[in-house]
Write a protein that holds these residues in place. Structure first.
Motif, mmCIF file in Angstrom:
data_model
loop_
_atom_site.group_PDB
_atom_site.id
_atom_site.type_symbol
_atom_site.label_atom_id
_atom_site.label_comp_id
_atom_site.label_asym_id
_atom_site.label_seq_id
_atom_site.Cartn_x
_atom_site.Cartn_y
_atom_site.Cartn_z
ATOM 1 N N LEU A 181 0.816 -1.224 0.000
ATOM 2 C CA LEU A 181 0.000 0.000 0.000
ATOM 3 C C LEU A 181 0.844 1.265 0.000
ATOM 4 O O LEU A 181 0.322 2.370 -0.184
ATOM 5 C CB LEU A 181 -0.931 0.008 1.220
ATOM 6 N N GLY A 182 2.149 1.110 0.256
ATOM 7 C CA GLY A 182 3.041 2.265 0.241
ATOM 8 C C GLY A 182 3.079 3.038 1.538
ATOM 9 O O GLY A 182 3.328 4.257 1.529
ATOM 10 N N PHE A 183 2.879 2.369 2.668
ATOM 11 C CA PHE A 183 2.931 3.023 3.979
ATOM 12 C C PHE A 183 4.153 2.567 4.773
ATOM 13 O O PHE A 183 4.744 1.517 4.493
ATOM 14 C CB PHE A 183 1.661 2.733 4.782
ATOM 15 N N TYR A 184 4.503 3.374 5.792
ATOM 16 C CA TYR A 184 5.633 3.051 6.662
ATOM 17 C C TYR A 184 5.239 1.987 7.682
ATOM 18 O O TYR A 184 4.086 1.920 8.119
ATOM 19 C CB TYR A 184 6.114 4.305 7.400
ATOM 20 N N SER A 185 6.217 1.190 8.097
ATOM 21 C CA SER A 185 5.957 0.121 9.066
ATOM 22 C C SER A 185 6.075 0.580 10.513
ATOM 23 O O SER A 185 5.694 -0.145 11.430
ATOM 24 C CB SER A 185 6.921 -1.047 8.828
ATOM 25 N N ASP A 186 6.602 1.791 10.748
ATOM 26 C CA ASP A 186 6.818 2.262 12.119
ATOM 27 C C ASP A 186 5.769 3.264 12.593
ATOM 28 O O ASP A 186 5.917 3.895 13.631
ATOM 29 C CB ASP A 186 8.212 2.884 12.249
ATOM 30 N N LYS A 187 4.681 3.402 11.823
ATOM 31 C CA LYS A 187 3.605 4.317 12.202
ATOM 32 C C LYS A 187 2.265 3.603 12.069
ATOM 33 O O LYS A 187 2.050 2.859 11.107
ATOM 34 C CB LYS A 187 3.592 5.562 11.304
ATOM 35 N N PRO A 188 1.347 3.808 13.036
ATOM 36 C CA PRO A 188 0.032 3.148 12.940
ATOM 37 C C PRO A 188 -0.751 3.630 11.724
ATOM 38 O O PRO A 188 -0.620 4.780 11.302
ATOM 39 C CB PRO A 188 -0.661 3.544 14.249
ATOM 40 N N LEU A 189 -1.548 2.712 11.180
ATOM 41 C CA LEU A 189 -2.362 3.020 10.000
ATOM 42 C C LEU A 189 -3.841 2.920 10.335
ATOM 43 O O LEU A 189 -4.319 1.889 10.807
ATOM 44 C CB LEU A 189 -2.031 2.057 8.861
ATOM 45 N N ILE A 190 -4.566 4.005 10.077
ATOM 46 C CA ILE A 190 -6.015 4.048 10.239
ATOM 47 C C ILE A 190 -6.646 4.011 8.847
ATOM 48 O O ILE A 190 -6.274 4.788 7.971
ATOM 49 C CB ILE A 190 -6.470 5.343 10.965
ATOM 50 N N VAL A 191 -7.582 3.098 8.656
ATOM 51 C CA VAL A 191 -8.234 2.946 7.351
ATOM 52 C C VAL A 191 -9.722 3.245 7.493
ATOM 53 O O VAL A 191 -10.361 2.803 8.451
ATOM 54 C CB VAL A 191 -8.059 1.515 6.807
ATOM 55 N N SER A 192 -10.263 3.992 6.545
ATOM 56 C CA SER A 192 -11.722 4.147 6.478
ATOM 57 C C SER A 192 -12.198 3.680 5.117
ATOM 58 O O SER A 192 -11.560 3.945 4.095
ATOM 59 C CB SER A 192 -12.147 5.606 6.715
ATOM 60 N N VAL A 193 -13.304 2.949 5.121
ATOM 61 C CA VAL A 193 -13.869 2.454 3.866
ATOM 62 C C VAL A 193 -15.384 2.392 4.013
ATOM 63 O O VAL A 193 -15.903 1.905 5.012
ATOM 64 C CB VAL A 193 -13.274 1.077 3.493
ATOM 65 N N GLY A 194 -16.080 2.927 3.013
ATOM 66 C CA GLY A 194 -17.536 2.979 3.103
ATOM 67 C C GLY A 194 -18.235 2.030 2.156
ATOM 68 O O GLY A 194 -19.420 2.198 1.863
ATOM 69 N N GLY A 195 -17.525 1.029 1.648
ATOM 70 C CA GLY A 195 -18.152 0.100 0.724
ATOM 71 C C GLY A 195 -17.918 0.516 -0.716
ATOM 72 O O GLY A 195 -17.373 1.585 -1.001
#
Length: 364
Positions: A181-195
């Motif tokens: 997904l192209g994110f860093y491994s040392d920072k928390p990831l918050i995901v939002s998805v509405g369908g």
């Protein structure tokens, strides 16, 4: 053997059918599989992409109030029954499986009248009207939640199996998901998805959330194709600077990466989404859609909340401030977050497709 699947409209009805179909092929390499859906449903995109043949019939749901439109619906129902009968005569299935949506009505009804073995799968904690009616005619009713058994009259034919999920969802590690997904491994990831169609209230709340997010927090907003341009316009209007810690995308076909990478997911409470996040053990904040029949998403969400796997915020109560406080609390209390993940895994049923396959074989 020949297997016919009837289900459509939304991904919540289609993905279970695809998962069951793949389980059949895993056990029977020479199985013949046909899907029946509607002309406008999401199945027209998803089913062919998975390599299965799709035929469509005419069908329309009944509205609660009588009107001239009711006559059109009755006419379409009669046309749909004839088209379903033609498909059954041509394909000659050994068994017919219904996974929800209006299309299941004429196909399963006609199959049952012809004496073809039939099974329906109900994804939600509160069953839909079509499946409640069909349950009187089919041989087996597979349900995803123990809570839904009480809504069916003939409980002797009801079996709790869980919701079948795509096996590829279980294979991706957190590190792989973040990298893909192209994110860093040392920072928390918050995901939002509405369908697949998106949820405006969730999307706009997440835009507001971006104003106050911590710099060490990563955010992925999956807007839904219909909402993407609106969200980008709102970001521009609100003059929010988007850096490498924030990604906004219209849709994601690789949800296995998303579920693996997410520390917390904010989403609707569709039955398949819940089956997938519990299978992966993702902590969730659920925003049930208030626009679905019989409020079934809130029924689904309360099951996870009761199990300690999720927090539920009703859409009417959703604000960026409330969301920020809940996310901050969870990230500041990793033991709570870890417990939510464990509780999610405890209520998951990752072998649902196998159970349903065995049920299918028991009636053929």
């Amino acid at each position: 053997m020949k297997y016919l699947f009837a289900g459509g409209g939304t991904g919540g009805h289609i993905y279970p059918a695809i998962a069951i179909a793949k389980e059949i092929l895993k056990n029977e390499k020479d199985a013949q599989i046909l899907f029946v859906g509607t002309k406008k449903g999401l199945e027209n995109e998803l089913v062919p992409r998975e390599g299965f043949e799709l035929k469509t019939i005419t069908v329309q749901g009944f509205k609660r109030k009588l009107s001239l439109d009711t006559l059109k619906t009755i006419y379409k129902a009669m046309v749909g029954l004839k088209e379903a009968n033609d498909i059954l005569k041509e394909f000659k299935p050994d068994v017919v499986i219904g996974t929800g949506g209006y299309v299941g009505g004429p196909v399963l009804m006609m199959a049952a009248l012809k004496g073809i073995p039939t099974l329906i799968h109900e994804q939600n904690a509160f069953p839909g009207l079509t499946n409640k009616v069909l349950s009187r005619f089919v041989k087996v009713v597979a349900v995803s939640f123990e809570e839904s058994v009480k809504y069916f009259k003939n409980k002797g034919k009801v079996v709790v199996t869980g919701n079948p999920i795509r096996r590829e969802l279980l294979k991706v590690t957190k590190e792989e998901g973040l990298k893909n997904l192209g994110f860093y491994s040392d920072k928390p990831l918050i995901v939002s998805v509405g369908g697949s169609r998106g949820a405006e209230k969730i999307n706009f709340t997440m835009v507001e959330f971006l104003k106050q997010k911590d710099k060490n927090l990563q955010v992925l907003i999956i807007t839904g194709a219909n909402q993407y341009e609106k969200v980008l316009e709102k970001v521009k209007t609100e003059t929010i600077n988007i850096d490498e810690t924030v990604k906004i995308i219209p849709y994601c076909h690789n949800m296995q990466d998303v579920y693996a990478a997410a520390d917390i997911i904010i989403c609707r409470a569709g039955a398949i989404t819940l089956a997938e996040i519990t299978a992966k053990g993702v902590a969730s904040i659920l925003i049930p859609s208030p626009y679905v029949a019989n409020n079934h998403q809130e029924y689904n969400a309360r099951v996870l909340e009761k199990a300690g796997a999720s927090y539920v915020i009703l859409e009417k109560d959703l604000t960026a401030e409330k969301l920020y406080k809940k996310i901050k609390y969870l990230l500041d209390n990793p033991q709570v977050l870890s417990k939510m993940r464990d509780n999610a895994r405890k209520i998951s049923k990752i072998d649902a497709a196998e159970k349903i396959y065995k049920l299918i074989k028991s009636i053929t």
